[in-house]
Design a protein around this motif. Sequence first.
Motif, mmCIF file in Angstrom:
data_model
loop_
_atom_site.group_PDB
_atom_site.id
_atom_site.type_symbol
_atom_site.label_atom_id
_atom_site.label_comp_id
_atom_site.label_asym_id
_atom_site.label_seq_id
_atom_site.Cartn_x
_atom_site.Cartn_y
_atom_site.Cartn_z
ATOM 1 N N HIS A 44 0.829 -1.211 0.000
ATOM 2 C CA HIS A 44 0.000 0.000 0.000
ATOM 3 C C HIS A 44 0.862 1.258 0.000
ATOM 4 C CE1 HIS A 44 0.771 0.141 4.366
ATOM 5 N NE2 HIS A 44 0.331 1.389 4.330
ATOM 6 N N LEU A 45 2.101 1.164 0.527
ATOM 7 C CA LEU A 45 2.996 2.315 0.479
ATOM 8 C C LEU A 45 3.365 2.656 -0.963
ATOM 9 C CD1 LEU A 45 5.409 1.535 3.471
ATOM 10 C CD2 LEU A 45 3.354 2.971 3.458
ATOM 11 N N LEU A 46 3.544 1.637 -1.771
ATOM 12 C CA LEU A 46 3.847 1.871 -3.188
ATOM 13 C C LEU A 46 2.658 2.520 -3.888
ATOM 14 C CD1 LEU A 46 5.617 -1.480 -4.181
ATOM 15 C CD2 LEU A 46 6.661 0.666 -3.449
ATOM 16 N N ARG A 47 1.460 2.042 -3.599
ATOM 17 C CA ARG A 47 0.273 2.622 -4.234
ATOM 18 C C ARG A 47 0.096 4.073 -3.830
ATOM 19 N NH1 ARG A 47 -4.213 1.213 -2.751
ATOM 20 N NH2 ARG A 47 -3.815 -0.121 -0.942
ATOM 21 N N TYR A 48 0.327 4.361 -2.557
ATOM 22 C CA TYR A 48 0.195 5.735 -2.079
ATOM 23 C C TYR A 48 1.222 6.630 -2.765
ATOM 24 C CZ TYR A 48 -2.874 4.273 1.789
ATOM 25 O OH TYR A 48 -3.912 3.797 2.546
ATOM 26 N N ALA B 172 -5.019 11.957 -1.951
ATOM 27 C CA ALA B 172 -5.806 11.370 -0.869
ATOM 28 C C ALA B 172 -7.222 11.062 -1.326
ATOM 29 C CB ALA B 172 -5.820 12.309 0.334
ATOM 30 N N GLN B 173 -7.785 11.987 -2.105
ATOM 31 C CA GLN B 173 -9.134 11.770 -2.622
ATOM 32 C C GLN B 173 -9.165 10.553 -3.557
ATOM 33 O OE1 GLN B 173 -10.685 15.123 -4.811
ATOM 34 N NE2 GLN B 173 -12.798 14.447 -4.592
ATOM 35 N N ARG B 174 -8.155 10.427 -4.388
ATOM 36 C CA ARG B 174 -8.069 9.290 -5.314
ATOM 37 C C ARG B 174 -7.952 7.958 -4.566
ATOM 38 N NH1 ARG B 174 -3.165 8.911 -9.765
ATOM 39 N NH2 ARG B 174 -2.845 6.636 -9.673
ATOM 40 N N LEU B 175 -7.277 8.002 -3.417
ATOM 41 C CA LEU B 175 -7.056 6.783 -2.641
ATOM 42 C C LEU B 175 -8.158 6.523 -1.618
ATOM 43 C CD1 LEU B 175 -3.248 7.334 -2.010
ATOM 44 C CD2 LEU B 175 -4.236 5.521 -3.427
ATOM 45 N N PHE B 176 -9.109 7.454 -1.523
ATOM 46 C CA PHE B 176 -10.211 7.346 -0.567
ATOM 47 C C PHE B 176 -9.699 7.324 0.878
ATOM 48 C CE2 PHE B 176 -11.687 5.314 -4.493
ATOM 49 C CZ PHE B 176 -12.794 6.100 -4.761
ATOM 50 N N ILE B 177 -8.713 8.157 1.156
ATOM 51 C CA ILE B 177 -8.205 8.326 2.517
ATOM 52 C C ILE B 177 -8.090 9.817 2.794
ATOM 53 C CG2 ILE B 177 -6.940 6.146 2.501
ATOM 54 C CD1 ILE B 177 -4.379 7.752 1.983
ATOM 55 N N THR B 178 -7.738 10.161 4.020
ATOM 56 C CA THR B 178 -7.482 11.559 4.350
ATOM 57 C C THR B 178 -5.990 11.856 4.185
ATOM 58 O OG1 THR B 178 -7.194 10.989 6.673
ATOM 59 C CG2 THR B 178 -9.417 11.620 5.961
ATOM 60 N N GLN B 179 -5.636 13.129 4.257
ATOM 61 C CA GLN B 179 -4.239 13.511 4.004
ATOM 62 C C GLN B 179 -3.264 13.038 5.078
ATOM 63 O OE1 GLN B 179 -3.314 17.463 2.452
ATOM 64 N NE2 GLN B 179 -5.475 17.746 1.885
ATOM 65 N N PRO B 180 -3.639 13.057 6.377
ATOM 66 C CA PRO B 180 -2.654 12.649 7.392
ATOM 67 C C PRO B 180 -2.106 11.234 7.191
ATOM 68 C CG PRO B 180 -4.417 13.871 8.426
ATOM 69 C CD PRO B 180 -4.839 13.668 7.016
ATOM 70 N N PRO B 181 -2.946 10.201 6.925
ATOM 71 C CA PRO B 181 -2.382 8.878 6.675
ATOM 72 C C PRO B 181 -1.468 8.838 5.450
ATOM 73 C CG PRO B 181 -4.729 8.725 7.130
ATOM 74 C CD PRO B 181 -4.424 10.170 6.957
ATOM 75 N N ALA C 133 0.304 7.277 -6.508
ATOM 76 C CA ALA C 133 -0.808 8.225 -6.616
ATOM 77 C C ALA C 133 -0.333 9.648 -6.352
ATOM 78 C CB ALA C 133 -1.920 7.837 -5.640
ATOM 79 N N LEU C 134 0.498 9.825 -5.342
ATOM 80 C CA LEU C 134 0.994 11.152 -5.010
ATOM 81 C C LEU C 134 1.911 11.689 -6.102
ATOM 82 C CD1 LEU C 134 1.031 13.411 -2.942
ATOM 83 C CD2 LEU C 134 2.840 12.198 -1.707
ATOM 84 N N ALA C 135 2.754 10.809 -6.665
ATOM 85 C CA ALA C 135 3.656 11.235 -7.734
ATOM 86 C C ALA C 135 2.886 11.633 -8.981
ATOM 87 C CB ALA C 135 4.628 10.102 -8.058
ATOM 88 N N GLU C 136 1.791 10.963 -9.254
ATOM 89 C CA GLU C 136 1.013 11.268 -10.457
ATOM 90 C C GLU C 136 0.114 12.485 -10.262
ATOM 91 O OE1 GLU C 136 0.797 6.695 -12.246
ATOM 92 O OE2 GLU C 136 -0.958 7.574 -11.251
ATOM 93 N N GLU C 137 -0.442 12.644 -9.079
ATOM 94 C CA GLU C 137 -1.335 13.769 -8.828
ATOM 95 C C GLU C 137 -0.571 15.057 -8.492
ATOM 96 O OE1 GLU C 137 -4.463 13.777 -9.368
ATOM 97 O OE2 GLU C 137 -4.785 11.607 -9.622
ATOM 98 N N LYS C 138 0.638 14.866 -7.912
ATOM 99 C CA LYS C 138 1.475 15.999 -7.491
ATOM 100 C C LYS C 138 0.730 16.948 -6.548
ATOM 101 C CE LYS C 138 4.462 16.061 -11.598
ATOM 102 N NZ LYS C 138 3.933 14.815 -12.180
ATOM 103 N N HIS C 139 -0.126 16.352 -5.735
ATOM 104 C CA HIS C 139 -0.924 17.156 -4.807
ATOM 105 C C HIS C 139 -1.468 16.205 -3.747
ATOM 106 C CE1 HIS C 139 -4.305 19.554 -3.305
ATOM 107 N NE2 HIS C 139 -3.641 20.622 -3.769
#
Length: 296
Positions: free
Chosen positions: A4-8, A22-31, A11-17
């Motif tokens: 899951h660390l790789l997926r996170y 977090a929205q794409r992963l259905f989680i909040t920003q702190p996790p 997603a962050l590298a592709e969204e750059k935000h």
Amino acid sequence: MKTHLLRYFVALAEEKHFGRAAQRLFITQPPLSMALKALEAELGVSLLERDAKHVRLTPAGQAFLVEARKVLAQLQHASEVVRNVAQGKLGGLKIGITGSMIYRGVPGYCTAFRQDHPLVDISLHEVSTGDQLRMLARGELDLGFLNISSPTEALDILPLGEEPLVCCLPSTHRLAGHKTINLQDLAGETFVMFAREVSPATYDNVIACLQQAGIHPQTRHAAMQWLTVMALVSVGQGVSLVPACMAQLGMNGVRLLPLRKIKAATPAYMAWRKDVHDNAVRDAFIASIRAAVQRV
């Protein structure tokens, strides 16, 4: 490293935000932030440069993105392979087939199955009934299409129907111009027989038919394939009884005539070992053939 660390990270590298990732992963920003820190700590490198508005990959982050995508793609592929194997959609089948089964719909059954299971590799092996029984017992075949009088205790079978036997005469024979034939008219003829050691059930069916007509055949040749039987008949080496489906050969020099008064047929079966329970591809094939037979 947890996947899951790789997926996170991807997603962050592709969204750059952080928010969009977090929205794409259905989680909040702190996790998400905690996951990135855990990943960087495990690798011992900085993967991202970030400020209040922007997220940029470091050179190490760019290199890791390429590898992370590969790992996730391979994991996805592995998951699909496992599911396909478990569902009988991926794998291989070694199938035995006697010569006459080519003309009794077996290739069509295989083609229809491949249309629904394109990832399954089917290999057909022309093998006599006797050899198929031995190869099934040794696990060298997954299934067999064969002619047997009764199943062995080690096999499950699916009846495929019976094929009428017809008389095969040289085209120059005195009775070749008839539309049907009475077997008793061939009492003095020499018969070309299918070898008993190749398929006892086939041989016994023919003998029973001849005896029913009061014929104790004179035999000169014992062939291992129906094609050979008909070829010998075509060159005047005798007469024979063959499955009606062999007419599809269109062989020159022979005439196939239906029998009068006597009804004779040769049965066909699909067989497989009872004690094999972990072959999902085989079970899917059996289900497909069973459904096809029921539609006929």
